[in-house]
Design a protein around this motif. Structure first.
Motif, mmCIF file in Angstrom:
data_model
loop_
_atom_site.group_PDB
_atom_site.id
_atom_site.type_symbol
_atom_site.label_atom_id
_atom_site.label_comp_id
_atom_site.label_asym_id
_atom_site.label_seq_id
_atom_site.Cartn_x
_atom_site.Cartn_y
_atom_site.Cartn_z
ATOM 1 N N GLU B 122 0.773 -1.142 -0.005
ATOM 2 C CA GLU B 122 0.034 0.032 -0.031
ATOM 3 C C GLU B 122 1.026 1.188 -0.035
ATOM 4 O O GLU B 122 0.519 2.230 -0.452
ATOM 5 C CB GLU B 122 -0.856 -0.039 1.084
ATOM 6 N N GLN B 123 1.949 1.268 0.714
ATOM 7 C CA GLN B 123 2.608 2.536 0.975
ATOM 8 C C GLN B 123 3.931 2.601 0.252
ATOM 9 O O GLN B 123 4.514 3.537 0.180
ATOM 10 C CB GLN B 123 2.812 2.796 2.408
ATOM 11 N N PRO B 125 4.551 2.092 -3.240
ATOM 12 C CA PRO B 125 4.552 2.574 -4.586
ATOM 13 C C PRO B 125 5.041 3.737 -4.742
ATOM 14 O O PRO B 125 5.688 4.065 -5.582
ATOM 15 C CB PRO B 125 3.252 2.233 -4.931
ATOM 16 N N GLN B 126 4.885 4.543 -3.776
ATOM 17 C CA GLN B 126 5.376 5.917 -3.865
ATOM 18 C C GLN B 126 6.684 6.244 -3.981
ATOM 19 O O GLN B 126 7.310 7.169 -3.901
ATOM 20 C CB GLN B 126 4.645 6.868 -2.619
ATOM 21 N N GLU B 134 7.163 -4.553 -9.107
ATOM 22 C CA GLU B 134 6.851 -4.728 -10.585
ATOM 23 C C GLU B 134 7.600 -6.107 -11.172
ATOM 24 O O GLU B 134 6.853 -6.965 -11.451
ATOM 25 C CB GLU B 134 7.478 -3.533 -11.392
ATOM 26 N N SER B 137 5.953 -9.093 -9.480
ATOM 27 C CA SER B 137 4.649 -9.303 -9.963
ATOM 28 C C SER B 137 4.754 -10.060 -11.500
ATOM 29 O O SER B 137 4.171 -10.961 -11.644
ATOM 30 C CB SER B 137 3.693 -7.951 -10.051
ATOM 31 N N ARG B 138 5.650 -9.446 -12.021
ATOM 32 C CA ARG B 138 6.102 -9.817 -13.586
ATOM 33 C C ARG B 138 6.572 -11.470 -13.377
ATOM 34 O O ARG B 138 6.252 -12.397 -14.414
ATOM 35 C CB ARG B 138 6.873 -9.109 -14.401
ATOM 36 N N TYR B 141 3.940 -13.747 -13.117
ATOM 37 C CA TYR B 141 3.049 -13.904 -14.320
ATOM 38 C C TYR B 141 3.920 -14.538 -15.373
ATOM 39 O O TYR B 141 3.084 -15.186 -16.068
ATOM 40 C CB TYR B 141 2.905 -12.367 -14.858
ATOM 41 N N PHE B 165 -2.618 -12.798 -17.486
ATOM 42 C CA PHE B 165 -3.053 -11.549 -16.923
ATOM 43 C C PHE B 165 -4.132 -11.687 -16.057
ATOM 44 O O PHE B 165 -4.179 -11.347 -14.875
ATOM 45 C CB PHE B 165 -3.209 -10.475 -17.854
ATOM 46 N N THR B 169 -3.783 -11.665 -12.099
ATOM 47 C CA THR B 169 -4.339 -10.855 -11.505
ATOM 48 C C THR B 169 -5.678 -11.249 -10.217
ATOM 49 O O THR B 169 -5.382 -10.557 -9.392
ATOM 50 C CB THR B 169 -4.916 -9.674 -12.171
#
Lengths: 209, 209
Positions: B122-123, B125-126, B134, B137-138, B141, B165, B169
Motif C-alpha cells: 500500500e505505501q 509504490p510511492q 513490478e 509481479s511479472r 506472471y 494476466f 491478477t
DNA sequence: ATAGAATATGAGCAATAACTCGTATTAACA
DNA sequence: TGTTAATACGAGTTATTGCTCATATTCTAT
C-alpha cells in the motif's frame, strides 16, 4: 495516545466567495497529487498552487489529510455517478448480458481520471482514517450481492457472500491493474477483449454450465 | 532534472559487526513500517529503534528509500522461497489439480508476514524507483504463462498473454484482498473454501468444459 | 604491539513541514 | 451608511527531517 489527524472540513463555506476558495484548494490538491506526488503535497504548496493564503486553507481544513480526503471523496462521487447510471439497465437484462454490462461499467469507471485514481489507490491508504474507500468498495460489493440474490436460481454457487467477494474483487483488480500497469490493454480493441474475457471469467464461475 | 533518490546500499558490509548493524537497520525499518506507518519511518527513528547511530545508517544506506527497498526485497525473497518450493510439484500434476495447487500456494505466500505485506503493497509504490515489486509481479506472471504454454492443448483460451494476466491478477487480488480486508476469510475452514472457489474461478475460465 | 583500515558516534546545520494569530479586506444588512 | 460577521492574508513560530562531518572506537594483520 496518538494524536489522530482530523479529516473533516473545519467549517462549511457559506458565501459564494469562500466556496470558490474551497474548490480551488481541493482542485489544487488533486493536481499536486497527480503531478508531483504525495510527498510534495504540503499544505504550503497546496495554498500556493490554489492561489490562496495558507491561513485560508486552515480556515476550512484542519490539515493535509482533510484535503486529501476531500479529493478522494470527490473522485468517488464522480465514479459512482458513472456506475449508478449504467446500473439501471442491468436489472432488465438476462444474467449473461448483465454480467457483461457490469464488467464494461467497471472498465468505464476506471477511465475517469486514471492518474488521480492511481494516486488515490496507491498513496492514500497511508492516510489511516480513510474509511471512505472501504465504504466505497463495500458499496459495489453490496450492490452486486443484491443482484446475485435476485438471480439466485440461475446460479450454480450457493455461498453468495463468498461469490460476491470473488467476483467483485477479481473484476476490480482486473480493471484497476490494467489501467495502472498495463495501459496498453486500454486501446479500444484490447479493451473489448479485456471486457469479453473478464465477463467470461465471472460467467463461467457463476452460471451452472 | 529532478534529483532521484538512490535506492542501492552505499557499501557492502565486510566485517561481522557491520553486518549486524545493517541487519538491525533493516529489521528496525520493517518494524517501524508495520507498527508506525510510512510517515513515521524517518531515518532518525530507524537509527534510534535499531540502536544504531544516525551516522552509521548513512554509512550503509544513502537514505530512507534504500532502507525501504531493502525491506521490500527481503520480504520478496521470503515469499519466493515459499512459491518456488511448491512449484516443483505442479509440473507433474494434471491441470485441474495444478491450478488448485497454485491457488493454495498464493494463499500461503500471502500469509508470510501479512502486516508487512500490507505496508509494502500500500505505501511503497510511492517510492518511485521501486521496480522490484513490478519485477516481482511479472515474475509470477511469466512463470504462470510458461505453464499455460506447456498445457496449451488442454485449454479453451488462445490468447495466453491475456489469460495469464487475468488469472494471475485475479488470484493475487483475491488472496491479497482477503488478507488485508477480510481476515475472517483466513480462518482455516474459510480458507479452504476460498481456495476451492478461487481454483474454480480459474479452472472454469481456462479449461474447456 | 602497533599502524591503518573499518566501523561507529551524535551534535548540529539547512531545509522544509505544519500550523497560529493578529491584521486587513470584503460582503451582508439594517 | 455604518456595523458586524465572514473571509482572506502571510510573516513568523515550532517541530521535524534528511543528512554531514569531525571525532572516537574497534578490528585486522603484520
Amino acid at each position: 495516545m496518538t494524536r489522530r489527524p482530523l479529516t473533516k472540513p473545519r467549517k462549511i463555506a457559506a458565501q459564494e466567495r469562500s466556496r470558490a476558495t474551497v474548490d480551488a484548494l481541493v482542485e489544487a490538491t488533486a493536481r499536486i497529487l497527480v503531478e508531483e506526488g504525495f510527498d510534495k503535497t504540503s499544505t504550503n504548496r497546496i495554498a500556493e498552487v490554489a492561489g490562496v493564503s495558507i491561513g485560508s486553507l486552515y480556515q476550512y481544513f484542519p490539515g493535509k489529510e482533510a484535503l486529501v480526503v476531500a479529493v478522494a471523496d470527490r473522485h468517488r462521487q464522480e465514479i459512482m455517478q458513472v456506475i449508478r447510471g449504467e446500473l439501471e439497465e442491468v436489472r432488465a437484462q438476462p444474467v449473461k448480458q448483465a454480467i457483461r454490462t457490469l464488467v464494461a461499467t467497471a472498465v468505464r469507471a476506471h477511465r475517469v481520471d486514471p492518474r488521480l485514481h492511481r494516486v488515490i489507490a496507491e498513496q492514500i491508504p497511508q492516510v489511516g482514517e480513510l474509511e471512505d474507500l472501504e465504504v466505497f468498495s463495500r458499496e459495489n460489493y453490496t450492490l452486486f450481492r443484491a443482484y446475485l440474490e435476485s438471480r439466485r436460481d440461475e446460479l450454480r454457487v450457493d455461498d453468495l457472500e463468498l461469490a460476491s467477494f470473488i467476483c467483485v474483487t477479481s473484476i476490480e483488480a482486473l480493471t484497476h491493474n490494467a489501467v495502472l500497469h498495463y495501459p496498453e490493454l486500454f486501446s479500444d480493441e484490447a479493451m473489448e477483449a479485456l471486457i469479453d474475457e473478464g465477463a467470461c471469467l465471472v460467467t463461467g464461475f457463476l452460471i451452472s454450465r
